[in-house]
Design a protein around this motif. Structure first.
Motif, PDB file in Angstrom:
ATOM      1  N   ALA A   1       7.213  -3.603  -5.792  1.00  0.00           N
ATOM      2  CA  ALA A   1       6.662  -3.584  -7.144  1.00  0.00           C
ATOM      3  C   ALA A   1       6.959  -2.225  -7.762  1.00  0.00           C
ATOM      4  O   ALA A   1       6.818  -1.190  -7.106  1.00  0.00           O
ATOM      5  CB  ALA A   1       5.165  -3.850  -7.138  1.00  0.00           C
ATOM      6  N   TRP A   2       7.381  -2.248  -9.035  1.00  0.00           N
ATOM      7  CA  TRP A   2       7.729  -1.036  -9.786  1.00  0.00           C
ATOM      8  C   TRP A   2       6.794  -0.991 -10.988  1.00  0.00           C
ATOM      9  O   TRP A   2       6.857  -1.862 -11.852  1.00  0.00           O
ATOM     10  CB  TRP A   2       9.186  -1.105 -10.198  1.00  0.00           C
ATOM     11  CG  TRP A   2       9.763   0.135 -10.793  1.00  0.00           C
ATOM     12  CD1 TRP A   2       9.173   1.358 -10.943  1.00  0.00           C
ATOM     13  CD2 TRP A   2      11.090   0.282 -11.323  1.00  0.00           C
ATOM     14  NE1 TRP A   2      10.029   2.254 -11.518  1.00  0.00           N
ATOM     15  CE2 TRP A   2      11.217   1.610 -11.767  1.00  0.00           C
ATOM     16  CE3 TRP A   2      12.172  -0.590 -11.467  1.00  0.00           C
ATOM     17  CZ2 TRP A   2      12.397   2.090 -12.355  1.00  0.00           C
ATOM     18  CZ3 TRP A   2      13.333  -0.117 -12.046  1.00  0.00           C
ATOM     19  CH2 TRP A   2      13.444   1.211 -12.486  1.00  0.00           C
ATOM     20  N   VAL A   3       5.925   0.023 -11.017  1.00  0.00           N
ATOM     21  CA  VAL A   3       4.785   0.018 -11.921  1.00  0.00           C
ATOM     22  C   VAL A   3       4.791   1.267 -12.803  1.00  0.00           C
ATOM     23  O   VAL A   3       5.157   2.351 -12.354  1.00  0.00           O
ATOM     24  CB  VAL A   3       3.473  -0.016 -11.105  1.00  0.00           C
ATOM     25  CG1 VAL A   3       2.255  -0.019 -12.018  1.00  0.00           C
ATOM     26  CG2 VAL A   3       3.450  -1.225 -10.184  1.00  0.00           C
TER      27      VAL A   3
ATOM     28  N   PRO B   1       6.559   0.955   6.249  1.00  0.00           N
ATOM     29  CA  PRO B   1       5.534   0.249   5.481  1.00  0.00           C
ATOM     30  C   PRO B   1       5.659  -1.267   5.542  1.00  0.00           C
ATOM     31  O   PRO B   1       6.723  -1.818   5.816  1.00  0.00           O
ATOM     32  CB  PRO B   1       5.821   0.733   4.059  1.00  0.00           C
ATOM     33  CG  PRO B   1       7.326   0.894   4.042  1.00  0.00           C
ATOM     34  CD  PRO B   1       7.676   1.417   5.415  1.00  0.00           C
ATOM     35  N   HIS B   2       4.535  -1.931   5.250  1.00  0.00           N
ATOM     36  CA  HIS B   2       4.545  -3.368   5.013  1.00  0.00           C
ATOM     37  C   HIS B   2       4.789  -3.678   3.536  1.00  0.00           C
ATOM     38  O   HIS B   2       5.204  -4.783   3.181  1.00  0.00           O
ATOM     39  CB  HIS B   2       3.198  -3.981   5.418  1.00  0.00           C
ATOM     40  CG  HIS B   2       2.818  -3.717   6.838  1.00  0.00           C
ATOM     41  ND1 HIS B   2       1.952  -2.702   7.208  1.00  0.00           N
ATOM     42  CD2 HIS B   2       3.215  -4.318   7.989  1.00  0.00           C
ATOM     43  CE1 HIS B   2       1.809  -2.703   8.516  1.00  0.00           C
ATOM     44  NE2 HIS B   2       2.560  -3.661   9.017  1.00  0.00           N
ATOM     45  N   LEU B   3       4.520  -2.673   2.672  1.00  0.00           N
ATOM     46  CA  LEU B   3       4.598  -2.853   1.222  1.00  0.00           C
ATOM     47  C   LEU B   3       5.039  -1.538   0.609  1.00  0.00           C
ATOM     48  O   LEU B   3       4.593  -0.467   1.038  1.00  0.00           O
ATOM     49  CB  LEU B   3       3.218  -3.248   0.675  1.00  0.00           C
ATOM     50  CG  LEU B   3       3.038  -3.344  -0.848  1.00  0.00           C
ATOM     51  CD1 LEU B   3       3.779  -4.570  -1.386  1.00  0.00           C
ATOM     52  CD2 LEU B   3       1.550  -3.424  -1.196  1.00  0.00           C
ATOM     53  N   VAL B   4       5.931  -1.590  -0.392  1.00  0.00           N
ATOM     54  CA  VAL B   4       6.382  -0.384  -1.112  1.00  0.00           C
ATOM     55  C   VAL B   4       6.149  -0.594  -2.598  1.00  0.00           C
ATOM     56  O   VAL B   4       6.641  -1.559  -3.186  1.00  0.00           O
ATOM     57  CB  VAL B   4       7.877  -0.102  -0.855  1.00  0.00           C
ATOM     58  CG1 VAL B   4       8.319   1.123  -1.654  1.00  0.00           C
ATOM     59  CG2 VAL B   4       8.139   0.113   0.633  1.00  0.00           C
ATOM     60  N   VAL B   5       5.399   0.329  -3.210  1.00  0.00           N
ATOM     61  CA  VAL B   5       5.140   0.291  -4.637  1.00  0.00           C
ATOM     62  C   VAL B   5       5.626   1.606  -5.233  1.00  0.00           C
ATOM     63  O   VAL B   5       5.232   2.681  -4.770  1.00  0.00           O
ATOM     64  CB  VAL B   5       3.641   0.091  -4.957  1.00  0.00           C
ATOM     65  CG1 VAL B   5       3.438  -0.036  -6.463  1.00  0.00           C
ATOM     66  CG2 VAL B   5       3.103  -1.141  -4.234  1.00  0.00           C
ATOM     67  N   ALA B   6       6.479   1.527  -6.239  1.00  0.00           N
ATOM     68  CA  ALA B   6       6.996   2.718  -6.910  1.00  0.00           C
ATOM     69  C   ALA B   6       6.245   2.937  -8.209  1.00  0.00           C
ATOM     70  O   ALA B   6       6.058   2.011  -8.996  1.00  0.00           O
ATOM     71  CB  ALA B   6       8.487   2.577  -7.184  1.00  0.00           C
TER      72      ALA B   6
ATOM     73  N   ASP C   1      16.692  -3.529  -8.537  1.00  0.00           N
ATOM     74  CA  ASP C   1      16.318  -4.936  -8.432  1.00  0.00           C
ATOM     75  C   ASP C   1      14.938  -5.029  -7.788  1.00  0.00           C
ATOM     76  O   ASP C   1      14.799  -5.232  -6.586  1.00  0.00           O
ATOM     77  CB  ASP C   1      17.352  -5.688  -7.597  1.00  0.00           C
ATOM     78  CG  ASP C   1      17.048  -7.182  -7.534  1.00  0.00           C
ATOM     79  OD1 ASP C   1      16.263  -7.654  -8.376  1.00  0.00           O
ATOM     80  OD2 ASP C   1      17.602  -7.848  -6.651  1.00  0.00           O
ATOM     81  N   ALA C   2      13.907  -4.817  -8.620  1.00  0.00           N
ATOM     82  CA  ALA C   2      12.526  -4.878  -8.143  1.00  0.00           C
ATOM     83  C   ALA C   2      11.648  -5.419  -9.254  1.00  0.00           C
ATOM     84  O   ALA C   2      11.898  -5.143 -10.442  1.00  0.00           O
ATOM     85  CB  ALA C   2      12.053  -3.488  -7.732  1.00  0.00           C
ATOM     86  N   PRO C   3      10.610  -6.170  -8.934  1.00  0.00           N
ATOM     87  CA  PRO C   3       9.700  -6.680  -9.963  1.00  0.00           C
ATOM     88  C   PRO C   3       9.014  -5.534 -10.703  1.00  0.00           C
ATOM     89  O   PRO C   3       8.495  -4.611 -10.072  1.00  0.00           O
ATOM     90  CB  PRO C   3       8.686  -7.502  -9.161  1.00  0.00           C
ATOM     91  CG  PRO C   3       9.350  -7.790  -7.856  1.00  0.00           C
ATOM     92  CD  PRO C   3      10.247  -6.631  -7.579  1.00  0.00           C
ATOM     93  N   ARG C   4       9.018  -5.611 -12.023  1.00  0.00           N
ATOM     94  CA  ARG C   4       8.406  -4.564 -12.847  1.00  0.00           C
ATOM     95  C   ARG C   4       7.047  -5.004 -13.379  1.00  0.00           C
ATOM     96  O   ARG C   4       6.856  -6.156 -13.731  1.00  0.00           O
ATOM     97  CB  ARG C   4       9.295  -4.237 -14.050  1.00  0.00           C
ATOM     98  CG  ARG C   4      10.580  -3.525 -13.723  1.00  0.00           C
ATOM     99  CD  ARG C   4      11.216  -3.045 -15.011  1.00  0.00           C
ATOM    100  NE  ARG C   4      12.439  -2.304 -14.793  1.00  0.00           N
ATOM    101  CZ  ARG C   4      12.912  -1.381 -15.630  1.00  0.00           C
ATOM    102  NH1 ARG C   4      12.258  -1.121 -16.752  1.00  0.00           N
ATOM    103  NH2 ARG C   4      14.031  -0.748 -15.377  1.00  0.00           N
TER     104      ARG C   4
END
Length: 209
Positions: free
Chosen positions: A45-47, A23-28, A59-62
């Protein structure tokens, strides 16, 4: 741009999973972050409302949302991916777990495909591909590999080529078992629709005689 969306269902490490494009981007989406280590990816990004990720640290932006919300964590994750330019989605951990979540996710994937996104559902040993008139499915499968076409609405003019039991322009009632547990004949499997919405699912393993 390809985004991986990590959701909280089953994930099996298989050659089919390893062969997916990176991927170019991973969102959880909330507890889907558990899959990041196994997939060897950095989460961008962790959503979610974080009701299914107690005790997890990463360690991921929430992006935290209230539990009383009108969208699922999966939908929130897709919104983030689209806002960042994603035009293709691979949803990992898509099968297994709670049926209501899995069903809503599958139907949501079909809706997104209708909006022009390329969408694949994957859990390693099982994959799903939205099938709409605007989104035919063409897959290189092994002889004997099991697939099903799950009719999420009445289907008009379903054509299957490269299948043990091919079809040409057949109408299929919603929820019909007619198109469950077919087998690939080897080479290219093609599925096309004139009308309706379906999900084509594929098992990674080959059925042996």
């Amino acid at each position: 741009m390809l985004a991986w969306i990590l959701v909280g269902g089953r994930l099996v490490l298989t050659p089919a999973l390893a062969a997916l494009p990176r991927p170019h981007l991973v969102v959880a989406a909330d507890g889907g972050v558990r899959h990041a280590a196994a997939l060897d990816v950095q989460v961008d990004a962790w959503v979610g409302d974080f009701d299914s990720s107690d005790g997890l640290t990463l360690d991921a932006p929430r992006e935290v949302h209230p539990a009383a919300k009108d969208s699922t964590d999966f939908e929130l994750a897709v919104s983030v991916a689209r806002e960042r330019g994603a035009t293709e989605l691979i949803i990992l951990g898509a099968f297994g777990g709670r049926f209501d979540h899995a069903f809503a996710l599958a139907m949501g994937a079909c809706r997104l495909a209708g909006e022009g996104l390329k969408v694949v559902l994957h859990s390693g040993n099982e994959a799903g591909y939205p099938l709409l008139p605007s989104s035919p499915v063409h897959l290189a499968l092994q002889t004997g590999q099991t697939f099903s076409v799950l009719a999420a609405s009445p289907l008009r003019g379903l054509t299957l080529r490269g299948a043990r039991w091919p079809l040409t322009g057949v109408d299929v009632p919603m929820g019909s078992g007619l198109t469950v547990s077919n087998e690939a004949a080897g080479g290219l499997l093609s599925a096309e629709l004139q009308g309706g919405v379906a999900l084509l699912t594929v098992l990674s393993e080959v059925r042996r005689a």
